[in-house]
Design an enzyme around this catalytic site. Structure first.
Site, PDB file in Angstrom:
ATOM      1  N   ILE A 120      47.139 -11.837  23.512  1.00 36.57           N
ATOM      2  CA  ILE A 120      45.825 -12.601  22.852  1.00 36.57           C
ATOM      3  C   ILE A 120      44.714 -11.655  23.451  1.00 36.57           C
ATOM      4  CG2 ILE A 120      45.105 -14.580  23.302  1.00 36.57           C
ATOM      5  CD1 ILE A 120      47.639 -15.907  23.260  1.00 36.57           C
TER       6      ILE A 120
ATOM      7  N   ARG B  99      46.980  -6.075  26.194  1.00 31.09           N
ATOM      8  CA  ARG B  99      47.955  -6.544  25.057  1.00 31.09           C
ATOM      9  C   ARG B  99      47.765  -7.863  24.515  1.00 31.09           C
ATOM     10  NH1 ARG B  99      52.225  -4.384  27.597  1.00 31.09           N
ATOM     11  NH2 ARG B  99      51.433  -4.496  29.797  1.00 31.09           N
TER      12      ARG B  99
ATOM     13  N   TYR C 139      53.425 -23.574  35.587  1.00 29.22           N
ATOM     14  CA  TYR C 139      52.748 -23.093  34.391  1.00 29.22           C
ATOM     15  C   TYR C 139      52.072 -24.336  33.883  1.00 29.22           C
ATOM     16  CZ  TYR C 139      51.416 -20.845  29.998  1.00 29.22           C
ATOM     17  OH  TYR C 139      50.982 -20.171  28.877  1.00 29.22           O
TER      18      TYR C 139
ATOM     19  N   GLY D  50      47.202 -14.093  32.325  1.00 26.65           N
ATOM     20  CA  GLY D  50      48.063 -15.276  32.612  1.00 26.65           C
ATOM     21  C   GLY D  50      49.468 -15.061  32.751  1.00 26.65           C
TER      22      GLY D  50
HETATM   23  P1  NAP Z   1      50.778 -11.360  27.737  1.00 25.78           P
HETATM   24  O1  NAP Z   1      50.855 -10.764  26.231  1.00 25.78           O
HETATM   25  O2  NAP Z   1      51.712 -11.566  28.639  1.00 25.78           O
HETATM   26  O3  NAP Z   1      49.329 -10.718  28.269  1.00 25.78           O
HETATM   27  C1  NAP Z   1      48.865 -11.152  29.351  1.00 25.78           C
HETATM   28  C2  NAP Z   1      48.099 -10.097  29.943  1.00 25.78           C
HETATM   29  O4  NAP Z   1      47.817 -10.458  31.290  1.00 25.78           O
HETATM   30  C3  NAP Z   1      49.142  -9.029  30.180  1.00 25.78           C
HETATM   31  O5  NAP Z   1      48.647  -7.794  29.688  1.00 25.78           O
HETATM   32  C4  NAP Z   1      49.504  -8.800  31.643  1.00 25.78           C
HETATM   33  O6  NAP Z   1      49.750  -7.824  32.291  1.00 25.78           O
HETATM   34  C5  NAP Z   1      47.975  -9.542  32.074  1.00 25.78           C
HETATM   35  N1  NAP Z   1      47.918  -9.742  33.549  1.00 25.78           N
HETATM   36  C6  NAP Z   1      49.271 -10.467  34.511  1.00 25.78           C
HETATM   37  N2  NAP Z   1      48.857 -10.754  35.350  1.00 25.78           N
HETATM   38  C7  NAP Z   1      47.419  -9.988  35.707  1.00 25.78           C
HETATM   39  C8  NAP Z   1      46.716 -10.023  36.860  1.00 25.78           C
HETATM   40  N3  NAP Z   1      46.920 -10.466  37.957  1.00 25.78           N
HETATM   41  N4  NAP Z   1      45.280  -9.379  36.612  1.00 25.78           N
HETATM   42  C9  NAP Z   1      45.184  -8.831  35.508  1.00 25.78           C
HETATM   43  N5  NAP Z   1      45.862  -9.039  34.424  1.00 25.78           N
HETATM   44  C10 NAP Z   1      46.982  -9.779  34.330  1.00 25.78           C
HETATM   45  O7  NAP Z   1      50.506 -12.902  27.190  1.00 25.78           O
HETATM   46  P2  NAP Z   1      49.584 -13.660  25.949  1.00 25.78           P
HETATM   47  O8  NAP Z   1      50.853 -14.196  25.092  1.00 25.78           O
HETATM   48  O9  NAP Z   1      48.773 -12.656  25.143  1.00 25.78           O
HETATM   49  O10 NAP Z   1      49.010 -14.825  26.678  1.00 25.78           O
HETATM   50  C11 NAP Z   1      47.521 -14.516  27.054  1.00 25.78           C
HETATM   51  C12 NAP Z   1      47.070 -15.840  27.796  1.00 25.78           C
HETATM   52  O11 NAP Z   1      47.310 -17.039  26.645  1.00 25.78           O
HETATM   53  C13 NAP Z   1      47.890 -16.318  28.941  1.00 25.78           C
HETATM   54  O12 NAP Z   1      46.919 -16.954  29.611  1.00 25.78           O
HETATM   55  C14 NAP Z   1      48.968 -17.419  28.481  1.00 25.78           C
HETATM   56  O13 NAP Z   1      49.247 -18.124  29.433  1.00 25.78           O
HETATM   57  C15 NAP Z   1      48.202 -17.899  27.348  1.00 25.78           C
HETATM   58  N6  NAP Z   1      49.021 -18.719  26.366  1.00 25.78           N
HETATM   59  C16 NAP Z   1      49.701 -17.789  25.513  1.00 25.78           C
HETATM   60  C17 NAP Z   1      50.427 -18.321  24.496  1.00 25.78           C
HETATM   61  C18 NAP Z   1      51.600 -17.682  23.591  1.00 25.78           C
HETATM   62  O14 NAP Z   1      52.340 -18.244  22.765  1.00 25.78           O
HETATM   63  N7  NAP Z   1      51.616 -16.426  23.616  1.00 25.78           N
HETATM   64  C19 NAP Z   1      50.544 -19.895  24.280  1.00 25.78           C
HETATM   65  C20 NAP Z   1      49.685 -20.667  25.095  1.00 25.78           C
HETATM   66  C21 NAP Z   1      48.914 -20.026  26.242  1.00 25.78           C
HETATM   67  P3  NAP Z   1      51.585  -7.436  32.386  1.00 25.78           P
HETATM   68  O15 NAP Z   1      51.955  -7.550  30.962  1.00 25.78           O
HETATM   69  O16 NAP Z   1      51.330  -6.004  32.610  1.00 25.78           O
HETATM   70  O17 NAP Z   1      51.929  -8.404  33.180  1.00 25.78           O
END
Ligand code: NAP
Length: 488
Positions: free
Chosen positions: A257, A255, A394, A333
Site C-alpha cells: 500500500i 512495497r 494489531y 505497519g
Molecule cells: P506490507 O506490504 O507488509 O508493507 C508494509 C511496509 O512497512 C513493508 O515494506 C515493511 O517492511 C515496512 N515496515 C515494517 N516495519 C517497519 C519499520 N519499523 N520501519 C519502516 N518500515 C517498516 O503491508 P501493507 O499490506 O502494504 O500495509 C500497509 C499498511 O496498511 C499497514 O499499516 C497495515 O497495517 C495497513 N493495512 C493493510 C491492510 C491490507 O489488507 N493489506 C488492511 C488494513 C490495514 P518489511 O516488509 O521489510 O517488513
C-alpha cells in the site's frame, strides 16, 4: 498487483454458469492517472433540493467536475436552479411524489438504457413549521432509497445534512435516522458497485469538494462513510489535491500500500520521500526507479520508524534535502498475530511500537520542519474498529491510531494542520494474496461490494486526504473497505 480473479470476464462467465452460493462482484469504475478537474465526465448527478447556498455549491461543484446535472426540486429557488440550468443543467419534469420525481429525473438525464453512473444527492430537510418533521424526513429517505435501488452500477447516493439540523432534538433525530438508514442502504447498494455516504455539513465549500470526491472514480471502493465537512483555517477546499511540488513522506513504502501511495503522490506532482527498513532497500529502489522513470521525484530513506534514531534520521534527511515537509503518510505497519494465550510480550510490544508508537516518534522529529497547513494521514485498519480473532495486539495499535488522529487534529487545528486515519479493509497486497482461497472468499463476501480493494484504492484516498481537496476533513476515520458487513 493482479486484479481479483473473480472480476476476470472469462472467469465470471464460467462462474455464472455454475450454481454456487457465491455472488459475483460488479467491476468498479476506478480513476486512472493524475486527478483531473473533470473527474465526473461521463456521469450524471441528480439533486433533490436546490434552495440555498449549500445546495447550489453542491450542484455547481459536480457540474464543474463534468457531471450532467438534473434538478428534481419543483419547489426549488428559481434563481439558484436557473444558474445550474444556465451552465447546462436541466430541470426534471415536475411530478407529485419524490421517488417518481427522482426516477423521472434519472430517465430525463439520459437516453433509454443509459448506464452512466448517477450521483443522487439528497439534502435531508426539515419542513418548516411541521409537527411531523421527523416523519416527513424519514419518508423522503425511503423515497430516495427506492430510486437509489434502481440506479446503474457504480452509482452513489450522497445524503447531505445541513447545519439547520443541529442544535435541537428534532434535528438530532432526523440526523440519527439518516445515519442508520445509510448504514443499511450501503450494504444493499454495494452489490452493484454503488455506494451510500453521509455528509454532515459545517462549511458549504468543504462539503462540495468532499461530495465531488465521493461521487468520483477515486472513491470507487469507499462505501458507507459518514463524514463532517468543516471550515479549514488552511483555506478553502479545492477541486483537485494540488500536490505539485509538495514534499510528502510515506513510511513503510518499499512495497504494498505504501508503494502505491508513493506512486500516486508522485503522479500528482509531489516530491515523495519513501521510507522503509534497510532490509527492504531493493524493493524501495524499484519503487523509486519506477517513479523517476515516469518523470516523478522520489528519494529513499532507510530507517526503522520504531526507533528514536530512525525517526530522527528521517527528519534529518528531509530537512537537508527539502527543508520542510507538507504531508506525512504514517503507513508502516506489521502483524504478529497470536491468540492471547500464545502472545509473547515481544510480539505485543513490537506491533504497538511499529504501528502506533512510531507515529509519535516520527511526527515529533518532523515538528520543526512541518509546514503550516500540513496534512497527516495515519494508517489504521478496520480491525482497529471491529477487532479480530488472534489480533489483539494489531487491533489495540490500530484503534489507538484512530484516537491519535483525532488528538493531532484537535491540537493542530488552530495552525491549519490536519490529521485523519484511513482504515483499510481487505486489500489485495502480496500479504493478502497469500491467504488460502477459502479465507479470501469469505473476506470478500463480508464486504458489501463483494470484492477486495486494491492498493490503488487506499492510495487514491491518501492522496485526497493529504491534498487540498480535503481541507474540510480532519480528525476523522475513513474506512476503505468496500463496505464491510461488520464493524463501524
Ligand atoms: P506490507 O506490504 O507488509 O508493507 C508494509 C511496509 O512497512 C513493508 O515494506 C515493511 O517492511 C515496512 N515496515 C515494517 N516495519 C517497519 C519499520 N519499523 N520501519 C519502516 N518500515 C517498516 O503491508 P501493507 O499490506 O502494504 O500495509 C500497509 C499498511 O496498511 C499497514 O499499516 C497495515 O497495517 C495497513 N493495512 C493493510 C491492510 C491490507 O489488507 N493489506 C488492511 C488494513 C490495514 P518489511 O516488509 O521489510 O517488513
Amino acid at each position: 498487483m493482479q486484479d481479483d480473479w473473480s472480476l476476470n470476464p472469462n472467469v465470471r462467465k464460467l462462474l455464472q454458469r455454475v450454481p454456487l452460493p457465491i455472488s459475483l462482484p460488479t467491476p468498479l469504475r476506478r480513476g486512472q492517472g493524475r486527478t483531473a478537474v473533470t473527474e465526473l465526465v461521463g456521469t450524471r448527478a441528480v439533486l433533490t433540493h436546490v434552495r440555498d447556498a449549500l445546495d447550489l455549491a453542491l450542484a455547481q461543484a459536480v457540474q464543474h467536475a463534468g457531471a450532467a446535472v438534473t434538478i428534481v426540486d419543483a419547489a426549488g429557488d428559481t434563481t439558484l436552479t436557473g444558474r445550474v440550468v444556465d451552465a447546462g443543467g436541466q430541470l426534471a419534469p415536475a411530478t407529485a411524489d419524490l421517488p417518481g420525481g427522482v426516477l423521472s429525473a434519472i430517465a430525463a438525464s439520459g437516453a433509454t438504457g443509459d448506464r452512466r453512473p448517477v450521483t443522487l444527492i439528497h439534502r435531508v430537510t426539515r419542513p418548516h413549521g411541521s409537527d411531523v418533521a421527523v416523519n416527513d424526513a424519514t419518508d423522503a429517505l425511503l423515497a430516495v432509497g427506492h430510486a437509489a435501488a434502481s440506479l446503474p452500477p457504480n452509482s452513489r447516493l450522497l445524503l447531505v445534512l445541513g447545519m439547520e439540523l443541529r442544535g435541537d432534538a428534532t434535528g438530532a433525530l432526523i440526523t440519527a435516522a439518516t445515519q442508520g438508514f445509510a448504514r443499511s442502504a450501503f450494504k444493499e447498494l454495494g452489490k452493484t458497485g454503488s455506494a451510500c455516504h453521509v455528509i454532515r455539513v459545517e462549511d458549504a465549500q468543504a462539503a462540495a469538494a468532499l461530495a465531488t470526491f465521493l461521487a468520483g472514480p477515486r472513491a470507487a471502493f469507499l462505501n458507507g462513510l459518514d463524514l463532517l465537512a468543516q471550515k479549514s483555517l488552511a483555506g478553502d477546499a479545492a477541486p483537485t489535491p494540488e500536490l505539485d511540488g509538495k514534499v510528502v513522506l510515506v513510511t513503510g513504502a518499499a512495497r504494498g500500500i505504501g508503494a502505491a501511495i508513493a506512486e500516486r503522490l508522485a503522479l500528482e506532482g509531489a516530491h515523495v520521500w519513501i521510507n522503509d527498513i534497510a532490509q527492504s532497500q531493493a524493493a524501495a529502489a524499484d519503487t523509486v526507479a519506477q517513479i523517476r522513470a515516469r518523470g516523478g521525484q522520489a528519494e529513499f530513506i532507510a530507517a526503522d520508524v520504531g526507533t528514536l534514531s530512525g525517526a530522527q534520521a528521517i527528519a534529518d534527511a528531509i530537512r537537508q534535502g527539502a527543508g520542510h515537509v507538507d504531508g506525512v503518510i504514517h503507513n508502516a505497519g506489521i502483524t504478529r498475530d497470536r491468540t492471547l494465550r500464545k502472545m509473547s510480550v515481544a510480539q505485543w510490544r513490537q506491533v504497538l511500537q511499529v504501528n502506533f508508537g512510531a507515529m509519535h516518534l516520527v511526527q515529533t522529529a518532523l515538528a520543526p520542519i512541518l509546514q503550516p497547513g500540513a496534512s497527516m494521514v495515519l494508517m489504521s485498519s478496520v480491525m482497529g474498529i471491529s477487532g479480530n480473532f488472534g489480533q489483539t495486539n494489531y487491533s489495540a495499535s490500530k484503534s489507538a491510531v484512530i484516537e491519535l488522529a483525532r488528538q493531532w487534529a484537535c491540537e493542530g487545528f488552530a495552525r491549519g494542520l490536519r490529521a485523519n486515519a484511513i482504515a483499510p479493509g481487505f486489500i489485495l497486497t502480496d500479504m493478502t494474496a497469500q491467504m488460502p482461497v477459502i479465507n479470501r472468499e469469505m473476506a470478500k463476501q463480508l464486504t458489501a461490494m463483494l470484492q477486495p480493494g486494491l492498493p490503488l484504492d487506499v492510495a487514491d484516498l491518501a492522496c485526497f486526504l493529504v491534498g487540498a481537496q480535503s481541507r474540510g476533513v480532519t480528525g476523522q476515520v475513513l474506512r476503505c473497505d468496500g463496505g464491510m458487513a461488520f464493524g463501524a
